[in-house]
Enzyme design. Structure first.
Site, PDB file in Angstrom:
ATOM      1  CG  HIS A 243      12.329  38.493   5.026  1.00 35.72           C
ATOM      2  ND1 HIS A 243      11.318  37.633   5.588  1.00 35.72           N
ATOM      3  CD2 HIS A 243      13.087  39.155   5.828  1.00 35.72           C
ATOM      4  CE1 HIS A 243      11.332  38.068   6.942  1.00 35.72           C
ATOM      5  NE2 HIS A 243      12.457  38.760   6.988  1.00 35.72           N
TER       6      HIS A 243
ATOM      7  CE  LYS B 104      15.108  35.829   6.089  1.00 37.91           C
ATOM      8  NZ  LYS B 104      16.199  36.115   6.712  1.00 37.91           N
TER       9      LYS B 104
END
Length: 233
Positions: free
Chosen positions: A131, A135
């Site tokens: 990600h 995040k």
């Protein structure tokens, strides 16, 4: 439909654009420091905030009789509290670790594959999730959902992000610039490997799924999931 956006970061702005394109109205755009003024005007709320804010956001909705969709991850130790509150208030609530329509199909493939592989002890399962660097939680909620579905259909008992035991699924969580989300489930043996993979190209899929879930939840009571929204139960 009048929507309250609880969390107005990058994801909230994409949800706003898609909701407006689908003919809906935004009556509240709440960032972390804002109040809930306008929540009572909403037909439904969509929470894509941060782990520390999720419980407060969901509670405010359920206490105010506003159906709520939450795609925030990293707060699930309080999920049962929110489920009980929803039942006590006769409310409506959907939590999803990932609202992407493609990811929810991927969840079904993962479960089906886990059942097929359960008796083939020569294969060792592991996972990788990648990600963007913004995040906050690791591993992702999507990765945890994938792991739990494997555990429910195998002899694995848990997951780990470092030094897994024999009965634990290793999850390799990576953070790289500009990656919306990539999840891979791998089964490795001495003779071959099997893997399934989902790659998100943008936040659009997550946002569209959340808006579709909000449209579906309107007028209902109870606790649901994306399986209900997509008719996969």
């Amino acid at each position: 439909m009048k929507i309250a956006l609880l969390g107005y970061g990058k994801m909230g702005k994409v949800i706003e654009r898609i909701a407006l394109e689908r003919g809906h109205e935004i009556v509240l755009r709440k960032s972390s420091a804002d109040t809930f003024e306008g929540l009572n005007d909403a037909d439904v709320a969509i929470d894509f905030s941060i782990p520390d804010a999720a419980v407060g956001n969901i509670s405010a909705c359920l206490n105010g009789n506003v159906p709520v969709i939450s795609g925030t991850t990293g707060w699930l130790e309080h999920y049962h509290d929110m489920a009980k509150l929803c039942e006590d208030k006769n409310g409506a609530f959907i939590y999803g670790s990932n609202f992407s329509l493609g990811v929810n199909i991927f969840f079904e493939l993962n479960t089906y594959l886990a059942k097929m592989m359960a008796s083939l002890k020569q294969y060792r399962v592991s996972m990788e999730e990648v990600h963007h660097i913004q995040k906050l939680d690791a591993p992702s909620g999507t990765a945890i959902t994938l792991a739990k579905d494997i555990i429910a259909n195998s002899d694995y008992s848990s997951w780990a992000i470092g030094n897994p035991q024999e009965d634990e699924i290793f999850i390799n969580a990576k953070r790289e610039e500009g990656v919306p989300g990539t999840h891979t489930v791998m089964y490795d043996s001495e003779v071959d490997s099997i893997e399934i993979k989902h790659t998100a190209h943008s936040r659009e899929g997550f946002a569209l799924g959340a808006v579709i879930a909000a449209e579906w939840l309107l007028g209902k009571k109870g606790i649901y999931s994306m399986k209900d929204v997509l008719g996969l139960q």
